[in-house]
Design a protein around this motif. Structure first.
Motif, PDB file in Angstrom:
ATOM      1  N   ASP A   1       0.940  -1.392   0.004  1.00  0.00           N
ATOM      2  CA  ASP A   1      -0.110   0.054  -0.033  1.00  0.00           C
ATOM      3  C   ASP A   1       0.630   1.324  -0.007  1.00  0.00           C
ATOM      4  O   ASP A   1       0.110   2.249  -0.129  1.00  0.00           O
ATOM      5  N   LEU A   2       2.112   1.097  -0.156  1.00  0.00           N
ATOM      6  CA  LEU A   2       3.147   2.169   0.427  1.00  0.00           C
ATOM      7  C   LEU A   2       3.784   2.791  -1.222  1.00  0.00           C
ATOM      8  O   LEU A   2       4.226   1.956  -1.831  1.00  0.00           O
ATOM      9  N   ALA A   3       3.348   3.948  -1.428  1.00  0.00           N
ATOM     10  CA  ALA A   3       3.912   4.582  -2.808  1.00  0.00           C
ATOM     11  C   ALA A   3       5.261   4.664  -2.448  1.00  0.00           C
ATOM     12  O   ALA A   3       6.065   5.116  -1.485  1.00  0.00           O
ATOM     13  N   PRO A   4       6.319   4.669  -3.774  1.00  0.00           N
ATOM     14  CA  PRO A   4       7.718   4.939  -3.637  1.00  0.00           C
ATOM     15  C   PRO A   4       7.846   6.592  -2.874  1.00  0.00           C
ATOM     16  O   PRO A   4       7.118   7.395  -3.097  1.00  0.00           O
ATOM     17  N   GLU A   5       8.913   6.436  -1.907  1.00  0.00           N
ATOM     18  CA  GLU A   5       9.060   7.463  -0.987  1.00  0.00           C
ATOM     19  C   GLU A   5      10.489   8.302  -0.883  1.00  0.00           C
ATOM     20  O   GLU A   5      10.639   9.225  -0.488  1.00  0.00           O
ATOM     21  N   LEU A   6      11.343   7.720  -1.627  1.00  0.00           N
ATOM     22  CA  LEU A   6      12.646   8.077  -1.622  1.00  0.00           C
ATOM     23  C   LEU A   6      12.888   9.610  -2.332  1.00  0.00           C
ATOM     24  O   LEU A   6      13.663  10.288  -1.845  1.00  0.00           O
ATOM     25  N   ASP A   7      12.282   9.815  -3.629  1.00  0.00           N
ATOM     26  CA  ASP A   7      12.246  11.226  -4.206  1.00  0.00           C
ATOM     27  C   ASP A   7      11.713  12.163  -3.306  1.00  0.00           C
ATOM     28  O   ASP A   7      12.213  13.319  -3.350  1.00  0.00           O
ATOM     29  N   LYS A   8      10.665  11.819  -2.710  1.00  0.00           N
ATOM     30  CA  LYS A   8      10.118  12.649  -1.724  1.00  0.00           C
ATOM     31  C   LYS A   8      10.812  13.080  -0.711  1.00  0.00           C
ATOM     32  O   LYS A   8      10.923  14.379  -0.244  1.00  0.00           O
ATOM     33  N   ALA A   9      11.513  11.974   0.045  1.00  0.00           N
ATOM     34  CA  ALA A   9      12.380  12.522   0.899  1.00  0.00           C
ATOM     35  C   ALA A   9      13.756  13.319   0.636  1.00  0.00           C
ATOM     36  O   ALA A   9      14.236  14.160   1.237  1.00  0.00           O
ATOM     37  N   LYS A  10      14.209  13.063  -0.673  1.00  0.00           N
ATOM     38  CA  LYS A  10      15.308  13.799  -1.337  1.00  0.00           C
ATOM     39  C   LYS A  10      14.909  15.316  -1.282  1.00  0.00           C
ATOM     40  O   LYS A  10      15.687  16.168  -1.026  1.00  0.00           O
ATOM     41  N   ARG A  11      13.583  15.537  -1.761  1.00  0.00           N
ATOM     42  CA  ARG A  11      13.289  16.986  -1.948  1.00  0.00           C
ATOM     43  C   ARG A  11      12.766  17.543  -0.309  1.00  0.00           C
ATOM     44  O   ARG A  11      13.257  18.866  -0.139  1.00  0.00           O
ATOM     45  N   GLU A  12      12.541  16.724   0.608  1.00  0.00           N
ATOM     46  CA  GLU A  12      12.007  17.287   1.654  1.00  0.00           C
ATOM     47  C   GLU A  12      13.228  17.678   2.637  1.00  0.00           C
ATOM     48  O   GLU A  12      13.248  18.629   3.272  1.00  0.00           O
ATOM     49  N   PHE A  13      14.437  16.985   2.388  1.00  0.00           N
ATOM     50  CA  PHE A  13      15.487  17.239   3.217  1.00  0.00           C
ATOM     51  C   PHE A  13      16.781  17.740   2.464  1.00  0.00           C
ATOM     52  O   PHE A  13      17.757  17.808   2.845  1.00  0.00           O
TER      53      PHE A  13
ATOM     54  N   ASP B   1      22.193  10.881   4.167  1.00  0.00           N
ATOM     55  CA  ASP B   1      21.384  11.963   4.879  1.00  0.00           C
ATOM     56  C   ASP B   1      20.137  11.934   4.699  1.00  0.00           C
ATOM     57  O   ASP B   1      19.086  12.106   5.448  1.00  0.00           O
ATOM     58  N   VAL B   2      19.550  11.377   3.248  1.00  0.00           N
ATOM     59  CA  VAL B   2      18.112  11.359   2.947  1.00  0.00           C
ATOM     60  C   VAL B   2      17.542  10.125   3.644  1.00  0.00           C
ATOM     61  O   VAL B   2      16.242  10.271   4.242  1.00  0.00           O
ATOM     62  N   LEU B   3      18.343   9.257   4.030  1.00  0.00           N
ATOM     63  CA  LEU B   3      17.732   7.914   4.629  1.00  0.00           C
ATOM     64  C   LEU B   3      17.641   8.217   6.167  1.00  0.00           C
ATOM     65  O   LEU B   3      16.585   7.936   6.858  1.00  0.00           O
ATOM     66  N   THR B   4      18.428   9.117   6.754  1.00  0.00           N
ATOM     67  CA  THR B   4      18.688   9.588   8.130  1.00  0.00           C
ATOM     68  C   THR B   4      17.321  10.481   8.194  1.00  0.00           C
ATOM     69  O   THR B   4      16.449  10.247   9.233  1.00  0.00           O
ATOM     70  N   GLY B   5      17.038  11.328   7.582  1.00  0.00           N
ATOM     71  CA  GLY B   5      15.790  12.175   7.503  1.00  0.00           C
ATOM     72  C   GLY B   5      14.677  11.492   7.363  1.00  0.00           C
ATOM     73  O   GLY B   5      13.706  11.793   8.384  1.00  0.00           O
ATOM     74  N   ALA B   6      14.550  10.560   6.572  1.00  0.00           N
ATOM     75  CA  ALA B   6      13.342   9.770   6.228  1.00  0.00           C
ATOM     76  C   ALA B   6      12.665   8.948   7.493  1.00  0.00           C
ATOM     77  O   ALA B   6      11.725   8.633   7.969  1.00  0.00           O
ATOM     78  N   MET B   7      13.823   8.254   8.236  1.00  0.00           N
ATOM     79  CA  MET B   7      13.576   7.384   9.567  1.00  0.00           C
ATOM     80  C   MET B   7      13.280   8.129  10.751  1.00  0.00           C
ATOM     81  O   MET B   7      12.382   7.641  11.429  1.00  0.00           O
ATOM     82  N   PHE B   8      13.896   9.321  10.862  1.00  0.00           N
ATOM     83  CA  PHE B   8      13.852   9.997  11.991  1.00  0.00           C
ATOM     84  C   PHE B   8      13.751  11.663  11.780  1.00  0.00           C
ATOM     85  O   PHE B   8      14.577  12.313  12.119  1.00  0.00           O
ATOM     86  N   PRO B   9      12.719  12.020  11.244  1.00  0.00           N
ATOM     87  CA  PRO B   9      12.466  13.468  10.584  1.00  0.00           C
ATOM     88  C   PRO B   9      12.705  14.443  11.693  1.00  0.00           C
ATOM     89  O   PRO B   9      13.712  15.251  11.593  1.00  0.00           O
ATOM     90  N   GLY B  10      12.210  14.312  12.757  1.00  0.00           N
ATOM     91  CA  GLY B  10      12.508  15.269  13.912  1.00  0.00           C
ATOM     92  C   GLY B  10      14.024  15.374  14.233  1.00  0.00           C
ATOM     93  O   GLY B  10      14.471  16.360  14.058  1.00  0.00           O
ATOM     94  N   PRO B  11      14.368  14.125  15.097  1.00  0.00           N
ATOM     95  CA  PRO B  11      15.650  14.245  15.436  1.00  0.00           C
ATOM     96  C   PRO B  11      16.789  14.634  14.226  1.00  0.00           C
ATOM     97  O   PRO B  11      17.947  15.133  14.793  1.00  0.00           O
TER      98      PRO B  11
END
Length: 471
Positions: free
Chosen positions: A411-423, A432-442
């Motif tokens: 049910d999960l759409a691809p999210e890597l590109d979105k994380a790249k934009r977000e961070f 860093d993209v993966l770090t941000g995606a897993m623990f956005p606040g910290p």
């Protein structure tokens, strides 16, 4: 004629300090011991994954990827191993398949050799993407059987699970006994049954919480287990693993039945290095000596040591420590309602929190966290036994029709590109993209702190308008 070789995976760089000091050992504390550990002759050093990633970012102001690169730089001969929560990666929700593939890719690229992949619900569908990616990028994929005890768990169930893992292409299989529930003679039967059906190497992971760990390892080896997980003595016992040195001594003095090939001289040298760190952690209160003893509650209530400490923390916050025994008795009941999941991250936190709420509020399921609803919805995966329709309706109400039976990640759409934009504004390395995606606040707090260090600015004044980001 030499005896059968028993291989050792050393946990002092990951699970040992995760279990005893809440994963607070810093890279700089480990650094002087790395080359000593590399010279011991271990099969592998478990050094990454689990809670180390979260703790590094959230509490230690360390880049976990740089920690891994440091390990790889100083450890040339020994395989590096990590623990991965399947589709959860190192976070606390399911991630899309593209995130899983990229995380596994970057982990191997930065130095990991062996990835131990488990799912808190033993749903093999949640292992598929990580095992596939690990094989694709040249890693050793170790599939995991999360061991637990309940009225519905049987040896036959675990053997079937191990066979499924082998058929998925795993390079080895691990029995992960996170609560220290395995007993010596039950282990003999289980190991023999799995070895009879599965040809890939078998590793055993247990904890010393119940006091049975070392005996269990000895009998496991006698039954044919290939690899065991131990911790150097300064960070062994209690909620950690049985100690490495006496296990090595026992096998090397087995009248020719076994051998380890490990250097007792180097083991002693490494232990001497870590001993003052242990004493400093005790003096500071970081290492609670209560965690070093035997806790029989783990056998009575099937509660892992880490879950016990979480329950105590929650009850203290609620000023309800007098209800501790009542909560322990409630845990098995909640676990039954939720389909008897093994108690390991994140299922242990979900079951434990609900048990606390049931007791503190005085009414069962008066308050229900979203995570419990998600378990009932099927978003974490297939439970050991189906959750009853009656209970599902009680928890979900009109949303009961939204329950799923397919693989949750479908049910999960691809999210890597979105994380790249977000961070994007914080990224200094692909990881860093993966770090941000897993623990956005910290992660954002860590990224800001890192920038502040780089530019000599007080991180407390950094905000989104500060123009100090690299071009």
């Amino acid at each position: 004629m030499p005896g059968r070789k028993v291989l050792f995976t050393e946990t002092i760089l990951r699970d040992a300090h995760q279990s005893l000091i809440a994963t607070r050992m810093k890279t700089e504390e480990m650094l002087p011991a790395l080359e000593i550990l590399d010279a011991v002759g271990y099969h592998a050093l478990e050094c990454w994954g689990g809670a180390t990633f979260d703790a590094s970012v959230r509490f230690l102001h360390e880049d976990p990827w740089e920690r891994l690169r440091t390990f790889r730089k100083h450890i040339k001969k020994t395989k590096l191993q990590m623990l991965l929560r399947g589709q959860n990666l190192l976070g606390y929700r399911n991630y899309a398949d593209d995130m899983v593939e990229e995380f596994v890719n970057r982990s191997i690229a930065n130095g990991i050799d062996i990835i131990r992949i488990f799912d808190a619900f033993n749903d093999t569908r949640n292992l598929e993407a990580a095992i596939r990616a690990c094989k694709k990028y040249g890693g050793h994929a170790q599939g995991t059987v999360a061991y637990t005890v309940s009225p519905v768990h049987t040896p036959e169930m675990f053997v079937t699970l191990a066979k499924q893992i082998a058929e998925m292409g795993a390079d080895s299989v691990c029995i992960k006994d996170m609560a220290g529930l395995l007993d010596p003679y039950g282990t003999v039967a289980l190991v023999k049954a799995i070895k009879q059906e599965v040809s890939i190497p078998l590793e055993l992971h247990t904890h010393a919480t119940s006091g049975l760990g070392a005996m269990t390892y000895l009998k496991a080896a006698e039954a044919g287990a290939d690899i065991i997980d131990t911790a150097l003595s300064p960070f062994a016992e209690g909620t950690s693993q049985p100690p490495t040195e006496p296990m090595v001594y026992a096998f090397d003095h087995s009248d020719g039945q076994f051998e380890t090939g490990l250097s007792m001289e180097k083991l002693n040298e490494a232990a001497q290095y870590f001993r003052p760190i242990r004493e400093a952690d005790i003096a500071s209160g970081l290492l609670d000596t209560k965690l070093l003893g035997v806790d029989i509650n783990t056998l009575i209530y099937q509660v892992p040591g880490g879950m016990l400490s979480n329950l105590v923390s929650q009850l203290k916050q609620a000023n309800a420590m007098d209800k501790f025994e009542e909560v322990l008795q409630e845990v098995p009941r909640v676990r039954e309602d939720l389909g008897y999941p093994p108690l390991v991250t994140p299922s242990s936190q979900i079951v434990g929190t609900q048990a606390v709420l049931n007791v503190v509020t005085g009414e069962r399921y008066k308050m229900v966290p979203n995570e419990v609803k998600d378990v009932v919805l099927g978003k974490y995966g297939r439970t050991t036994v189906p959750i009853s329709d009656e209970f599902a309706k009680q928890i979900l109400g009109e949303h009961v029709s939204a329950r799923i039976t397919h693989r949750p990640a479908d049910d999960l759409a691809p999210e890597l590109d979105k994380a790249k934009r977000e961070f994007a504004e914080y990224i200094e390395q692909p990881e860093d993209v993966l770090t941000g995606a897993m623990f956005p606040g910290p992660a954002v707090e860590f990224f800001k702190w890192r920038l502040a260090q780089k530019y000599g600015i007080d991180s407390g004044v950094l905000n989104e308008e500060d123009e100090v980001y690299p071009i």
